[in-house]
Motif scaffolding. Structure first.
Motif, PDB file in Angstrom:
ATOM      1  N   ILE A  96       2.969  47.407   7.444  1.00 14.64           N
ATOM      2  CA  ILE A  96       2.775  48.522   8.190  1.00 14.64           C
ATOM      3  C   ILE A  96       4.054  48.778   9.075  1.00 14.64           C
ATOM      4  O   ILE A  96       4.391  47.870   9.832  1.00 14.64           O
ATOM      5  N   PRO A  97       4.713  50.029   9.080  1.00 12.65           N
ATOM      6  CA  PRO A  97       6.058  50.028  10.012  1.00 12.65           C
ATOM      7  C   PRO A  97       5.689  49.885  11.477  1.00 12.65           C
ATOM      8  O   PRO A  97       4.587  50.289  11.663  1.00 12.65           O
ATOM      9  N   SER A  98       6.230  49.223  11.998  1.00 13.20           N
ATOM     10  CA  SER A  98       6.143  48.709  13.495  1.00 13.20           C
ATOM     11  C   SER A  98       5.668  49.880  14.307  1.00 13.20           C
ATOM     12  O   SER A  98       5.031  49.855  15.120  1.00 13.20           O
ATOM     13  N   ILE A  99       6.686  51.007  14.219  1.00 11.06           N
ATOM     14  CA  ILE A  99       6.218  52.008  15.042  1.00 11.06           C
ATOM     15  C   ILE A  99       4.764  52.759  15.010  1.00 11.06           C
ATOM     16  O   ILE A  99       4.176  53.254  15.777  1.00 11.06           O
ATOM     17  N   ALA A 100       4.430  52.594  13.774  1.00 11.59           N
ATOM     18  CA  ALA A 100       3.006  53.077  13.392  1.00 11.59           C
ATOM     19  C   ALA A 100       2.037  52.287  13.775  1.00 11.59           C
ATOM     20  O   ALA A 100       1.049  52.941  14.402  1.00 11.59           O
ATOM     21  N   GLY A 138       1.446  52.858  17.345  1.00 12.09           N
ATOM     22  CA  GLY A 138       0.692  53.750  17.448  1.00 12.09           C
ATOM     23  C   GLY A 138      -0.455  54.005  17.340  1.00 12.09           C
ATOM     24  O   GLY A 138      -1.396  54.548  17.905  1.00 12.09           O
ATOM     25  N   ILE A 139      -1.036  53.346  15.987  1.00 11.90           N
ATOM     26  CA  ILE A 139      -2.237  53.169  15.547  1.00 11.90           C
ATOM     27  C   ILE A 139      -3.003  52.440  16.638  1.00 11.90           C
ATOM     28  O   ILE A 139      -4.395  52.707  16.842  1.00 11.90           O
ATOM     29  N   LEU A 157       9.106  53.074  22.857  1.00  7.36           N
ATOM     30  CA  LEU A 157       8.520  54.103  22.475  1.00  7.36           C
ATOM     31  C   LEU A 157       7.144  54.344  22.708  1.00  7.36           C
ATOM     32  O   LEU A 157       6.887  55.738  22.950  1.00  7.36           O
ATOM     33  N   ILE A 158       6.238  53.337  23.006  1.00  7.46           N
ATOM     34  CA  ILE A 158       4.876  53.634  23.537  1.00  7.46           C
ATOM     35  C   ILE A 158       4.694  53.528  25.012  1.00  7.46           C
ATOM     36  O   ILE A 158       3.429  53.236  25.312  1.00  7.46           O
ATOM     37  N   ILE A 173      -3.027  52.359  19.894  1.00  5.98           N
ATOM     38  CA  ILE A 173      -3.280  53.396  21.130  1.00  5.98           C
ATOM     39  C   ILE A 173      -4.696  53.764  21.192  1.00  5.98           C
ATOM     40  O   ILE A 173      -5.575  53.579  22.207  1.00  5.98           O
ATOM     41  N   ALA A 174      -5.394  53.990  19.921  1.00  6.79           N
ATOM     42  CA  ALA A 174      -6.580  54.582  19.944  1.00  6.79           C
ATOM     43  C   ALA A 174      -7.842  53.590  20.225  1.00  6.79           C
ATOM     44  O   ALA A 174      -8.434  53.891  21.109  1.00  6.79           O
TER      45      ALA A 174
END
Lengths: 253, 382
Positions: free
Chosen positions: B220-224, B227-228, B330-331, B230-231
Motif C-alpha cells: 500500500i503506497p505510503s501516502i494512501a 490517509g486511510i 502531507l497529513i 485518518i478515519a
C-alpha cells in the motif's frame, strides 16, 4: 503444488480491478459509507483507467531504463576491465539505498522542474539499486564448475556471458526487477505531489478534500497492481529458475 | 610503466575537470527568482579561486596516478574541506553589502566536484577496510566537522542557512517530531515484531499468513496508508473516552506513527523469523541436552545467535522510517517533510533542501552506525 486456488483468486482480483477501472460507478455503493456530506464516492476529476495506465507507464519506463543501466553496469564491474570498480560500486549501492525516495524526488524538482520528469528520475535512481545488487549476486555466485566448463568448451568471453552467465543469473536479476517495480509503484504516487500524472492524484485529492473514498480507491488500486505484478514476476522467475535447474527462492526463504 | 594510471581515477579526474567548467555557485536576486551561474573565477576573489583550482588539480592528479590509499584519502578529504570553505566564501563575496533578499546557493559545479571527491574518499575507505569502530568514529568526525562549519558562520551567507535562520525554532521542533516518528515507531515495531516473529517461528501455521499480510501492507503506497488511518483514528478519538486525551487524533502525528509502525513490522518479523530459523540445529540440540527450558533456550541461545539478523531488521526499519517520516507532513504529522512540501509548493529550492538534506544525512548516519553495530554483534557471536 497448491497453485490452483491462489491462481484463481488472482484472476478474480485482476478481473475485479479491470471492472473497477472501466466501470467504477458499479462500485459506488461500496465506497459511499466512506464519504461525508454527499461527497462523490468515485474519483471524478479524471479517468481512473487513464490515470492507472499513465502510472504504469511511468513505472515501466523508469524501471526499464533502470534495469538496462543496472544490468549493464553490473556486467561491467564483473569483467576484468571493470574489476577495479567492484568494491566501490558495492558501497555506493549501500549508501544509495539510504536516500529516502521523497528526498530524491524533491531534489530532482529544482533540477528539472515539475511534472513527469522528477518522478521518472527518482524512480529510475531508486530502481537501479535492487537490480544492480541482484545482478551482481547472480553473476558472482555462479557455480565455478559451470564457468570452467564454458571455458573448457572454448567459449569466448562474450559467448560465455550471453550463453552461460546471464541465463543462469536471469532468475536473480528478475527478482531485482520485481523489487524495483513494487517500490516504484508505491513511490510513483508521491510523484503526484510534484504534478506527475498518476494514481497519487486520486489519493492526494482525497487527502485535500477529506474524502476517504478517494484515498482508499487510489491506495487499493496501487496495492492490487503491486501484488499482481509482484506475483507475475515471481512466477516468471520461478519458471526461469526451473528451466536452468537452479533453486533461487529457497535461498531467500 | 603500465598500470600507472588508475581507471577509477580517470573517472574522478574527468568529473573534477567537468565541475571546474560548471558554476560553483548560483546567484539569485531573491529566493524564488531564476538563478545565474557563477564560475569559480567569478564566484571567488582571485587568490581563493586560484587556491581552489590548485586543490582540485592536485586531487585530480592524485586520483589519476596510482598512489597510496592514505594519500588518496587525505587529498580527497582536503579537497572536500576546501570546496566547503570556498562555497561559503563565495556566498559572502557574491552577496551585495546589506542586501537581504539576494540568495547564493551551491551550483552544479560544486555538487559535481563534491560527488567526485566523495567517490574518491569512499573508494579509499573501502580499500582501507575500516573496521566497525573506525567507521563509527568516521561518522562522528564528519558530523563534528559539519557542526564546526555551521557554528563558525562560514556558511551563513548560503541560501539554505538563510532559510534556516528565519525558522530556527520551527526547524528544531520539526526535527524533534521527525525523530519521535522514526524512532518511536521503530520501538513500537520492535516491541510487537519481536514476539510476533518468535511466535511465527514456533508455530508453523502462523508463519505464512503473518508474513503474507505484512507483505501486502508494504504494497500500500505510503501516502494512501497514512490517509486511510485518518478515519479509524478519528473515530477512536471521537468515541473512546480518553483516547483524544493521550493524543490520538484523525490527522497529525497519530496516523503517521501508526503507518510507520505498520511498515516497520514486516522487516522486523521477517528478519526475526529468518534469524531464528538459521540457528544451527546443533546449538539447539546442545541446549536441550544441557537441560535448558524452552524459555532459557530462547533467551540464552537462539536470540543471541539470531541477533545480527534481528539488528539488520532494525537497521532496515530505522533507515526506511527516517525517509518515510517525510510523508507525514502531507497529513499534518510534521517532521522534515514540512519544509520539503512547503518548498515544493513555493518552488523554493532552498526550503526543499532544508528538509531533504537533514533527512538524507540522518538516514546515512543511521545506516553506517547500525551496519557497524551489526558487524560488531556478528563478530561477538560464537
Amino acid at each position: 503444488m497448491k497453485l490452483g486456488a491462489p491462481l484463481l483468486i488472482r484472476i478474480v482480483v485482476f478481473l475485479l480491478l479491470v471492472l473497477f477501472l472501466t466501470r467504477p460507478e458499479l462500485f459506488a455503493p461500496l465506497l459511499e459509507p466512506l464519504t461525508q456530506n454527499g461527497a462523490p464516492a468515485i474519483y471524478n476529476q479524471g479517468d481512473l483507467l487513464a490515470l492507472t495506465l499513465s502510472h504504469l507507464r511511468t513505472v515501466a519506463v523508469a524501471t526499464g531504463a533502470a534495469a538496462v543501466v543496472a544490468v549493464g553496469f553490473a556486467i561491467l564491474v564483473t569483467r576484468p576491465i571493470g574489476a577495479e570498480f567492484l568494491p566501490l560500486s558495492r558501497s555506493i549501492v549501500n549508501i544509495g539505498q539510504t536516500f529516502p525516495p521523497v528526498a530524491v524526488l524533491a531534489l530532482a524538482v529544482p533540477a528539472v522542474g515539475f511534472g513527469e520528469k522528477p518522478t521518472l528520475i527518482a524512480l529510475f535512481l531508486y530502481g537501479l539499486l535492487p537490480i544492480f545488487e541482484n545482478t551482481l549476486t547472480g553473476l558472482t555466485r555462479l557455480p565455478p564448475a559451470v564457468v570452467d566448463a564454458a571455458n573448457g568448451m572454448g567459449m569466448t568471453e562474450t559467448q560465455r556471458l550471453f550463453r552461460v552467465e546471464l541465463p543462469l543469473a536471469f532468475p536473480v536479476i528478475l527478482e531485482g526487477v520485481r523489487l524495483s517495480t513494487v517500490i516504484a509503484l508505491a513511490t510513483a504516487t508521491i510523484g503526484s505531489t510534484v504534478a506527475a500524472k498518476g494514481l497519487g492524484e486520486v489519493i492526494i485529492a482525497g487527502l485535500l478534500s477529506n474524502n476517504l473514498a478517494f484515498v482508499v480507491q487510489g491506495g487499493v488500486i496501487v496495492g492490487v497492481l503491486a501484488v499482481l505484478l509482484s506475483d507475475a514476476f515471481s512466477a516468471l522467475g520461478d519458471a526461469a529458475a526451473r528451466r536452468t535447474g537452479r533453486v533461487v527462492r529457497a535461498e531467500a526463504a | 610503466m603500465q598500470q600507472r594510471i588508475d581507471k577509477l581515477g580517470v573517472v574522478i579526474a574527468l568529473t573534477l575537470a567537468g565541475a571546474a567548467f560548471l558554476p560553483l555557485a548560483t546567484y539569485r536576486a531573491n529566493r524564488i527568482a531564476g538563478g545565474e551561474g557563477k564560475s569559480i573565477a567569478e564566484a571567488l576573489p582571485a587568490w581563493a579561486a586560484v587556491a581552489l583550482a590548485l586543490v582540485l588539480v592536485a586531487a585530480a592528479l592524485v586520483a589519476l596516478i596510482r598512489s597510496s590509499t592514505g594519500l588518496r584519502l587525505g587529498t580527497s578529504l582536503a579537497g572536500i574541506a576546501a570546496l566547503a570553505l570556498a562555497v561559503g566564501f563565495s556566498a559572502i563575496y557574491l552577496t551585495p553589502e546589506g542586501d537581504r533578499y539576494a540568495r547564493v546557493a551551491p551550483g552544479s559545479g560544486f555538487w559535481l566536484a563534491l560527488f567526485g571527491l566523495a567517490i574518491m574518499a569512499a573508494d579509499a575507505m573501502v580499500r582501507l577496510r575500516l573496521g566497525p569502530t573506525a567507521r563509527i568514529a568516521g561518522v562522528l568526525l564528519f558530523f563534528g566537522a559539519l557542526g564546526l562549519l555551521l557554528v563558525s558562520g562560514v556558511w551563513d551567507g548560503l541560501s539554505i542557512l538563510k532559510e534556516y535562520s528565519g525558522r530556527a525554532d520551527v526547524f528544531w521542533r520539526e526535527a524533534g517530531t521527525h525523530m519521535t516518528l522514526a524512532v518511536g515507531s521503530l520501538a513500537a515495531a520492535v516491541a510487537v515484531g519481536l514476539p510476533l516473529g518468535i511466535a511465527a517461528d514456533r508455530v508453523d501455521r502462523l508463519r505464512a499468513p503473518v508474513l503474507n499480510v505484512l507483505n501486502i501492507v508494504q504494497t500500500i503506497p505510503s501516502i494512501a496508508l497514512f490517509g486511510i488511518l485518518i478515519a479509524p483514528l478519528g473515530w477512536l478519538a471521537a468515541n473512546v473516552p480518553g483516547a483524544a486525551a493521550i493524543g490520538i487524533r484523525g490527522i497529525g502525528i497519530a496516523p503517521a506513527f501508526v503507518a510507520l509502525f505498520l511498515y516497520s513490522l514486516l522487516p522486523m518479523v521477517a528478519n526475526t523469523v529468518v534469524g531464528l530459523r538459521g540457528v544451527a540445529r546443533e546449538a539447539v540440540e546442545a541446549a536441550r541436552g544441557m537441560g535448558m527450558t524452552n524459555a532459557q533456550r530462547l533467551f540464552k541461545v537462539e536470540l543471541p545467535l539470531a541477533a545480527p539478523l534481528i539488528l539488520t531488521g532494525i537497521r532496515i526499519v530505522l533507515v526506511q522510517n527516517i525517509g518515510l517520516a517525510t510523508i507525514a507532513a502531507l497529513i499534518g504529522g510534521g517532521g522534515f517533510g514540512v519544509f520539503v512540501f512547503q518548498g515544493i509548493g513555493q518552488t523554493a529550492t532552498d526550503l526543499i533542501l532544508l528538509g531533504a538534506v537533514p533527512t538524507v544525512l540522518l538516514a546515512f548516519a543511521a545506516a553506517v552506525v547500525l551496519d557497524a553495530v551489526v558487524e560488531l554483534t556478528a563478530k561477538g557471536a560464537p
